[in-house]
Design a protein around this motif. Structure first.
Motif, PDB file in Angstrom:
ATOM      1  N   SER A 213       2.179   3.063  10.867  1.00 11.63           N
ATOM      2  CA  SER A 213       2.004   2.171   9.946  1.00 11.63           C
ATOM      3  C   SER A 213       2.416   0.917  10.488  1.00 11.63           C
ATOM      4  O   SER A 213       3.749   0.748  10.738  1.00 11.63           O
ATOM      5  CB  SER A 213       2.512   2.558   8.522  1.00 11.63           C
ATOM      6  OG  SER A 213       2.438   1.406   7.723  1.00 11.63           O
ATOM      7  N   GLY A 214       1.595  -0.146  10.591  1.00 14.05           N
ATOM      8  CA  GLY A 214       2.043  -1.268  11.234  1.00 14.05           C
ATOM      9  C   GLY A 214       3.005  -2.017  10.416  1.00 14.05           C
ATOM     10  O   GLY A 214       3.986  -2.555  10.760  1.00 14.05           O
ATOM     11  N   SER A 215       2.613  -1.934   9.122  1.00 13.15           N
ATOM     12  CA  SER A 215       3.780  -2.985   8.026  1.00 13.15           C
ATOM     13  C   SER A 215       5.212  -1.840   8.204  1.00 13.15           C
ATOM     14  O   SER A 215       6.210  -2.680   8.046  1.00 13.15           O
ATOM     15  CB  SER A 215       3.238  -2.980   6.777  1.00 13.15           C
ATOM     16  OG  SER A 215       2.991  -1.767   6.319  1.00 13.15           O
ATOM     17  N   VAL A 216       5.076  -0.529   7.965  1.00 12.70           N
ATOM     18  CA  VAL A 216       6.386  -0.046   7.976  1.00 12.70           C
ATOM     19  C   VAL A 216       7.202  -0.036   9.444  1.00 12.70           C
ATOM     20  O   VAL A 216       8.293  -0.230   9.469  1.00 12.70           O
ATOM     21  CB  VAL A 216       6.283   1.621   7.823  1.00 12.70           C
ATOM     22  CG1 VAL A 216       7.439   2.570   7.585  1.00 12.70           C
ATOM     23  CG2 VAL A 216       5.522   1.505   6.353  1.00 12.70           C
TER      24      VAL A 216
ATOM     25  N   ARG B 156      14.416   9.555  -0.227  1.00 11.45           N
ATOM     26  CA  ARG B 156      13.196   9.960  -0.827  1.00 11.45           C
ATOM     27  C   ARG B 156      12.229   8.742  -0.968  1.00 11.45           C
ATOM     28  O   ARG B 156      12.455   7.726  -1.319  1.00 11.45           O
ATOM     29  CB  ARG B 156      13.427  10.259  -2.323  1.00 11.45           C
ATOM     30  CG  ARG B 156      14.243  11.647  -2.429  1.00 11.45           C
ATOM     31  CD  ARG B 156      14.997  11.565  -3.768  1.00 11.45           C
ATOM     32  NE  ARG B 156      16.275  10.858  -3.845  1.00 11.45           N
ATOM     33  CZ  ARG B 156      16.363   9.918  -4.719  1.00 11.45           C
ATOM     34  NH1 ARG B 156      15.465   9.350  -5.670  1.00 11.45           N
ATOM     35  NH2 ARG B 156      17.327   9.092  -4.774  1.00 11.45           N
ATOM     36  N   GLY B 157      11.286   8.918   0.004  1.00 12.77           N
ATOM     37  CA  GLY B 157      10.117   7.916   0.155  1.00 12.77           C
ATOM     38  C   GLY B 157       9.031   8.308   0.911  1.00 12.77           C
ATOM     39  O   GLY B 157       8.616   9.468   1.011  1.00 12.77           O
ATOM     40  N   PRO B 158       8.339   7.418   1.776  1.00  7.54           N
ATOM     41  CA  PRO B 158       7.145   7.846   2.172  1.00  7.54           C
ATOM     42  C   PRO B 158       7.178   8.409   3.469  1.00  7.54           C
ATOM     43  O   PRO B 158       8.105   8.001   4.257  1.00  7.54           O
ATOM     44  CB  PRO B 158       6.177   6.518   2.201  1.00  7.54           C
ATOM     45  CG  PRO B 158       7.526   5.341   2.587  1.00  7.54           C
ATOM     46  CD  PRO B 158       8.578   6.032   1.425  1.00  7.54           C
ATOM     47  N   ALA B 159       6.351   9.353   3.898  1.00 10.83           N
ATOM     48  CA  ALA B 159       6.616   9.975   5.246  1.00 10.83           C
ATOM     49  C   ALA B 159       6.602   9.062   6.134  1.00 10.83           C
ATOM     50  O   ALA B 159       7.168   9.165   7.279  1.00 10.83           O
ATOM     51  CB  ALA B 159       5.480  11.092   5.547  1.00 10.83           C
ATOM     52  N   VAL B 160       5.706   7.863   6.172  1.00 11.66           N
ATOM     53  CA  VAL B 160       5.636   7.184   7.319  1.00 11.66           C
ATOM     54  C   VAL B 160       6.762   6.488   7.610  1.00 11.66           C
ATOM     55  O   VAL B 160       6.944   5.865   8.789  1.00 11.66           O
ATOM     56  CB  VAL B 160       4.524   5.958   6.970  1.00 11.66           C
ATOM     57  CG1 VAL B 160       3.136   6.541   7.053  1.00 11.66           C
ATOM     58  CG2 VAL B 160       4.666   5.161   5.567  1.00 11.66           C
ATOM     59  N   ALA B 161       7.767   6.564   6.939  1.00 12.28           N
ATOM     60  CA  ALA B 161       9.028   6.037   7.059  1.00 12.28           C
ATOM     61  C   ALA B 161       9.808   6.658   8.161  1.00 12.28           C
ATOM     62  O   ALA B 161      10.460   6.287   9.238  1.00 12.28           O
ATOM     63  CB  ALA B 161       9.974   5.470   6.034  1.00 12.28           C
TER      64      ALA B 161
ATOM     65  N   PRO C 219       0.817  -1.288   0.109  1.00 12.25           N
ATOM     66  CA  PRO C 219      -0.122  -0.051   0.195  1.00 12.25           C
ATOM     67  C   PRO C 219       0.787   1.329   0.018  1.00 12.25           C
ATOM     68  O   PRO C 219       0.360   2.185  -0.515  1.00 12.25           O
ATOM     69  CB  PRO C 219      -0.889  -0.035   1.236  1.00 12.25           C
ATOM     70  CG  PRO C 219      -0.998  -1.571   1.433  1.00 12.25           C
ATOM     71  CD  PRO C 219       0.316  -2.134   1.173  1.00 12.25           C
ATOM     72  N   ILE C 220       1.978   1.254   0.545  1.00  5.17           N
ATOM     73  CA  ILE C 220       2.832   2.414   0.599  1.00  5.17           C
ATOM     74  C   ILE C 220       3.139   2.824  -1.030  1.00  5.17           C
ATOM     75  O   ILE C 220       3.512   4.171  -0.934  1.00  5.17           O
ATOM     76  CB  ILE C 220       3.965   2.384   1.530  1.00  5.17           C
ATOM     77  CG1 ILE C 220       4.917   1.537   1.081  1.00  5.17           C
ATOM     78  CG2 ILE C 220       3.567   2.173   3.099  1.00  5.17           C
ATOM     79  CD1 ILE C 220       6.158   1.504   1.925  1.00  5.17           C
ATOM     80  N   ASP C 221       3.340   2.118  -1.679  1.00  4.17           N
ATOM     81  CA  ASP C 221       3.554   2.678  -3.208  1.00  4.17           C
ATOM     82  C   ASP C 221       2.763   3.609  -3.736  1.00  4.17           C
ATOM     83  O   ASP C 221       3.165   4.203  -4.512  1.00  4.17           O
ATOM     84  CB  ASP C 221       3.487   1.270  -4.158  1.00  4.17           C
ATOM     85  CG  ASP C 221       4.587   0.359  -3.956  1.00  4.17           C
ATOM     86  OD1 ASP C 221       5.737   0.770  -3.343  1.00  4.17           O
ATOM     87  OD2 ASP C 221       4.538  -0.946  -4.332  1.00  4.17           O
ATOM     88  N   SER C 222       1.580   3.670  -3.142  1.00  5.88           N
ATOM     89  CA  SER C 222       0.535   4.892  -3.675  1.00  5.88           C
ATOM     90  C   SER C 222       0.708   5.925  -2.683  1.00  5.88           C
ATOM     91  O   SER C 222       0.228   7.162  -2.903  1.00  5.88           O
ATOM     92  CB  SER C 222      -0.716   4.387  -3.532  1.00  5.88           C
ATOM     93  OG  SER C 222      -1.134   4.368  -2.084  1.00  5.88           O
TER      94      SER C 222
END
Length: 303
Positions: A245-248, A206-211, A171-174
């Protein structure tokens, strides 16, 4: 410089650095870096060792230049270079006190600072591709989850949970691609009156803010547990401020284990990744993360 032979291979390079910025004394030893402070208190020498020293040096310099352009208070680079298998940078020593999570008022202040920084740092950029460092490269082949998974060592691909983690990160790909600090924790934020200085950018990307949010949550849980502080007594309003985010978070926990002792990555409890990813409730996600870190500490995993 005490211990200089173990971090710089060339006495000539060491003398040249110290003639301009030293002498230095060692102040910290980390798995992939050594930090020395000048005796006059004006500068810090950071030596990158281990995993990709040249790349980490370059990423830190890129992010510092970019952070300065975006109005962030970041260290001034006084000198930088290579020496054998290591790389180094000398930074101007910034004033201020590190944030702390040892008291509830300190924790609240820290999260206030983090959320304010996130608002300035995590602005989506049209056309920005995921990858290490702040500067895109034509060779970057990454999706959002691919960028995170690439940070785990190749041996992880052979472990039972690899395919499940890749599936649950899909899901984080979006998510929008933003610029990341990559290692947010209290000691990397220095409070200087009304100023906030942000240091240690070698893990920038450069990536998702949840990281970045996962970094905050993971380091908070680990620091409280390994420091013997009462993580179970955190008020719910504090936990709810964390964007989890549990998966992250599972990925961030695995990244920590992957960089400890070789056997520690095999200690992941069966089903943990799916459990974390399925919760979607901050309180329950935090509780499971803290419970897992406590169990791993009891099994001897080093901080």
């Amino acid at each position: 410089m005490a211990g200089g032979d173990e971090v710089l291979n060339s006495p000539v390079a060491l003398r040249a650095i110290e003639s301009r910025h030293g002498p230095f004394r060692r102040t910290s030893v980390k798995p992939y870096s050594r930090v020395f402070q000048a005796l006059d208190g004006r500068s810090l020498l950071k030596v990158y060792i281990g995993i990709d020293p040249a790349g980490r040096r370059s990423r830190e310099l890129e992010a510092i230049r970019g952070g300065c352009r975006h109005g962030l208070s970041v260290p001034t680079v006084l000198g930088t270079g290579f020496d054998g298998e290591s790389a180094w940078t000398v930074f101007q020593l910034l004033p201020g006190r590190p944030c702390t999570v040892e008291t509830l008022p300190g924790l609240r202040e820290y999260l206030d600072r983090i959320l304010a920084l996130s608002g300035r740092l995590h602005r989506p950029v049209t056309g920005l591709a995921p990858g290490p460092g702040w500067m895109p490269h034509h060779s970057d082949p990454f999706t959002q989850r691919g960028f995170l998974l690439r940070q785990l060592s190749p041996r992880c691909r052979l472990l039972p949970w690899w395919a499940e983690l890749a599936e649950l990160l899909a899901p984080i790909d979006s998510h929008p691609v933003v610029r990341l600090h990559g290692d947010l924790k209290p000691e990397h934020l220095l409070v200087d009156g009304d100023w906030l200085h942000v240091v240690d950018w070698e893990a920038s990307g450069r990536g998702p803010a949840v990281a970045d949010h996962a970094d905050v949550a993971f380091h908070l849980a680990r620091d409280l547990i390994y420091g013997g502080l009462p993580h179970r007594q955190l008020p719910e309003d504090v936990i709810r401020r964390l964007v989890l985010s549990g998966s992250v978070l599972a990925w961030r926990l695995l990244l920590w284990l992957d960089r400890r002792r070789p056997e520690d990555i095999t200690l992941v409890p069966p089903g943990l990744i799916r459990q974390l990813a399925a919760l979607n409730r901050p309180i329950a996600t935090w509780a499971l993360l803290a419970q897992t870190i406590s169990s791993l500490r009891a099994r001897g995993v080093p901080r």
